[in-house]
Design a protein around this motif. Structure first.
Motif, PDB file in Angstrom:
ATOM      1  N   LEU A 245      -6.296  -7.907  -9.606  1.00 52.57           N
ATOM      2  CA  LEU A 245      -6.268  -7.037  -8.438  1.00 52.57           C
ATOM      3  C   LEU A 245      -4.870  -6.469  -8.240  1.00 52.57           C
ATOM      4  O   LEU A 245      -3.893  -7.213  -8.181  1.00 52.57           O
ATOM      5  N   MET A 246      -4.780  -5.160  -8.137  1.00 51.79           N
ATOM      6  CA  MET A 246      -3.505  -4.515  -7.810  1.00 51.79           C
ATOM      7  C   MET A 246      -3.269  -4.688  -6.314  1.00 51.79           C
ATOM      8  O   MET A 246      -4.175  -4.500  -5.515  1.00 51.79           O
ATOM      9  N   ILE A 247      -2.056  -5.075  -5.963  1.00 50.69           N
ATOM     10  CA  ILE A 247      -1.708  -5.215  -4.552  1.00 50.69           C
ATOM     11  C   ILE A 247      -0.324  -4.619  -4.353  1.00 50.69           C
ATOM     12  O   ILE A 247       0.544  -4.732  -5.222  1.00 50.69           O
ATOM     13  N   PHE A 248      -0.143  -3.928  -3.238  1.00 50.74           N
ATOM     14  CA  PHE A 248       1.134  -3.284  -2.970  1.00 50.74           C
ATOM     15  C   PHE A 248       2.156  -4.354  -2.588  1.00 50.74           C
ATOM     16  O   PHE A 248       1.956  -5.120  -1.656  1.00 50.74           O
ATOM     17  N   ASP A 249       3.231  -4.429  -3.338  1.00 50.93           N
ATOM     18  CA  ASP A 249       4.245  -5.454  -3.142  1.00 50.93           C
ATOM     19  C   ASP A 249       5.216  -5.009  -2.058  1.00 50.93           C
ATOM     20  O   ASP A 249       6.031  -4.121  -2.267  1.00 50.93           O
ATOM     21  N   ASN A 250       5.090  -5.654  -0.906  1.00 53.08           N
ATOM     22  CA  ASN A 250       6.023  -5.402   0.184  1.00 53.08           C
ATOM     23  C   ASN A 250       6.328  -6.736   0.856  1.00 53.08           C
ATOM     24  O   ASN A 250       5.844  -7.785   0.436  1.00 53.08           O
ATOM     25  N   GLU A 251       7.130  -6.715   1.896  1.00 54.76           N
ATOM     26  CA  GLU A 251       7.516  -7.948   2.575  1.00 54.76           C
ATOM     27  C   GLU A 251       6.290  -8.697   3.098  1.00 54.76           C
ATOM     28  O   GLU A 251       6.223  -9.924   3.016  1.00 54.76           O
ATOM     29  N   ALA A 252       5.304  -7.981   3.613  1.00 51.17           N
ATOM     30  CA  ALA A 252       4.099  -8.628   4.151  1.00 51.17           C
ATOM     31  C   ALA A 252       3.381  -9.427   3.067  1.00 51.17           C
ATOM     32  O   ALA A 252       2.945 -10.553   3.308  1.00 51.17           O
ATOM     33  N   PHE A 253       3.262  -8.885   1.876  1.00 52.04           N
ATOM     34  CA  PHE A 253       2.593  -9.592   0.783  1.00 52.04           C
ATOM     35  C   PHE A 253       3.389 -10.825   0.356  1.00 52.04           C
ATOM     36  O   PHE A 253       2.836 -11.881   0.092  1.00 52.04           O
ATOM     37  N   ARG A 254       4.701 -10.686   0.302  1.00 51.18           N
ATOM     38  CA  ARG A 254       5.531 -11.797  -0.171  1.00 51.18           C
ATOM     39  C   ARG A 254       5.668 -12.923   0.851  1.00 51.18           C
ATOM     40  O   ARG A 254       5.944 -14.057   0.476  1.00 51.18           O
TER      41      ARG A 254
ATOM     42  N   THR B  50       2.531  -4.054  -7.297  1.00 49.18           N
ATOM     43  CA  THR B  50       3.126  -2.766  -7.643  1.00 49.18           C
ATOM     44  C   THR B  50       3.945  -2.281  -6.454  1.00 49.18           C
ATOM     45  O   THR B  50       3.596  -2.534  -5.308  1.00 49.18           O
ATOM     46  N   THR B  51       5.045  -1.632  -6.747  1.00 49.21           N
ATOM     47  CA  THR B  51       5.828  -0.993  -5.691  1.00 49.21           C
ATOM     48  C   THR B  51       5.691   0.515  -5.773  1.00 49.21           C
ATOM     49  O   THR B  51       6.309   1.234  -5.011  1.00 49.21           O
ATOM     50  N   ASP B  52       4.874   0.965  -6.706  1.00 55.49           N
ATOM     51  CA  ASP B  52       4.643   2.388  -6.886  1.00 55.49           C
ATOM     52  C   ASP B  52       3.620   2.850  -5.863  1.00 55.49           C
ATOM     53  O   ASP B  52       2.418   2.699  -6.060  1.00 55.49           O
ATOM     54  N   GLU B  53       4.093   3.369  -4.739  1.00 53.92           N
ATOM     55  CA  GLU B  53       3.214   3.777  -3.662  1.00 53.92           C
ATOM     56  C   GLU B  53       2.379   4.982  -4.075  1.00 53.92           C
ATOM     57  O   GLU B  53       2.899   5.973  -4.589  1.00 53.92           O
ATOM     58  N   PRO B  54       1.045   4.888  -3.866  1.00 52.23           N
ATOM     59  CA  PRO B  54       0.198   6.034  -4.192  1.00 52.23           C
ATOM     60  C   PRO B  54       0.603   7.252  -3.361  1.00 52.23           C
ATOM     61  O   PRO B  54       0.933   7.103  -2.191  1.00 52.23           O
TER      62      PRO B  54
ATOM     63  N   ALA C 159      -6.162   3.382   2.622  1.00 55.67           N
ATOM     64  CA  ALA C 159      -6.106   1.931   2.737  1.00 55.67           C
ATOM     65  C   ALA C 159      -4.663   1.463   2.943  1.00 55.67           C
ATOM     66  O   ALA C 159      -4.396   0.604   3.783  1.00 55.67           O
ATOM     67  N   LEU C 160      -3.730   2.030   2.211  1.00 53.27           N
ATOM     68  CA  LEU C 160      -2.334   1.633   2.353  1.00 53.27           C
ATOM     69  C   LEU C 160      -1.784   2.059   3.714  1.00 53.27           C
ATOM     70  O   LEU C 160      -1.027   1.319   4.339  1.00 53.27           O
ATOM     71  N   GLU C 161      -2.166   3.229   4.193  1.00 54.67           N
ATOM     72  CA  GLU C 161      -1.730   3.668   5.521  1.00 54.67           C
ATOM     73  C   GLU C 161      -2.269   2.741   6.607  1.00 54.67           C
ATOM     74  O   GLU C 161      -1.580   2.456   7.590  1.00 54.67           O
ATOM     75  N   LEU C 162      -3.497   2.247   6.436  1.00 50.74           N
ATOM     76  CA  LEU C 162      -4.049   1.280   7.391  1.00 50.74           C
ATOM     77  C   LEU C 162      -3.239  -0.012   7.365  1.00 50.74           C
ATOM     78  O   LEU C 162      -2.898  -0.569   8.413  1.00 50.74           O
ATOM     79  N   HIS C 163      -2.943  -0.503   6.179  1.00 54.79           N
ATOM     80  CA  HIS C 163      -2.141  -1.715   6.042  1.00 54.79           C
ATOM     81  C   HIS C 163      -0.797  -1.539   6.761  1.00 54.79           C
ATOM     82  O   HIS C 163      -0.375  -2.404   7.526  1.00 54.79           O
ATOM     83  N   GLU C 164      -0.150  -0.432   6.526  1.00 58.85           N
ATOM     84  CA  GLU C 164       1.152  -0.179   7.154  1.00 58.85           C
ATOM     85  C   GLU C 164       1.028  -0.057   8.668  1.00 58.85           C
ATOM     86  O   GLU C 164       1.891  -0.532   9.403  1.00 58.85           O
TER      87      GLU C 164
END
Length: 129
Positions: free
Chosen positions: A87-96, A122-126, A20-25
Motif C-alpha cells: 500500500l502506498m501511503i503519503f509519508d508525513n509527520e502524521a504517518f510517522r 512516498t513524499t511525492d505529493e500527487p 483523498a490527500l486533501e481530506l487527510h490534510e
C-alpha cells in the motif's frame, strides 16, 4: 477527487471536491472546519457525524484520516490478490507519529500492513493538472 460510493458522499471546500490527500490534510490540520460533506448526485450538504470513538464511522471526515493506495491497480479483475499487496501511503509527520488501528472499537488491532511490512511511503505529493 475522492468519491465514497458505499456511503454515497464526497467532501468539498468552497464548492470544490477534495481528493483523498486533501481530506487527510484537512483532518490533520483543522478537523472538519474547512470541508462540507455532500450526498448523492444532487450534492446536498449533509451534517457530519461527530468523532466519538477511535474508529470513526462513515459520515464523518475523520473516516479519511488514513489514506493509502494499493500499488496493484487491478483488484476487480484479480480480487484474490488485492488484499495481500503493498500500500502506498503519503509519508508525513502524521504517518510517522501515529498508528493505524482497524476493527471494531472494542477489538482494535494494528493495520495488517504493519506486520506484513506492506506500507510503501512516498513524499511525492500527487498533483492535479
Amino acid at each position: 477527487m475522492l468519491l465514497d460510493g458505499e456511503s454515497d458522499i464526497h467532501f468539498q471546500r468552497d464548492g470544490v471536491p477534495l481528493s483523498a490527500l486533501e481530506l487527510h490534510e484537512a483532518v490533520r490540520t483543522d478537523g472538519d472546519e474547512s470541508a462540507v460533506m455532500v450526498r448523492r448526485m444532487e450534492r446536498r450538504e449533509a451534517p457530519m457525524a461527530p468523532r466519538i470513538d477511535p474508529q470513526p464511522r462513515e459520515g464523518t471526515i475523520y473516516s479519511y484520516w488514513w489514506v493509502c493506495w494499493p500499488q496493484r491497480q487491478n483488484p476487480f479483475t484479480h480480487p484474490q490478490f488485492a488484499a495481500r499487496k503493498r500500500l502506498m501511503i503519503f509519508d508525513n509527520e502524521a504517518f510517522r507519529t501515529t498508528t493505524w488501528y482497524r476493527s471494531p472499537p472494542e477489538n482494535l488491532q494494528k493495520h495488517r500492513a504493519y506486520a506484513a511490512r506492506a506500507f510503501v511511503s512516498t513524499t511525492d505529493e500527487p498533483r492535479s493538472t
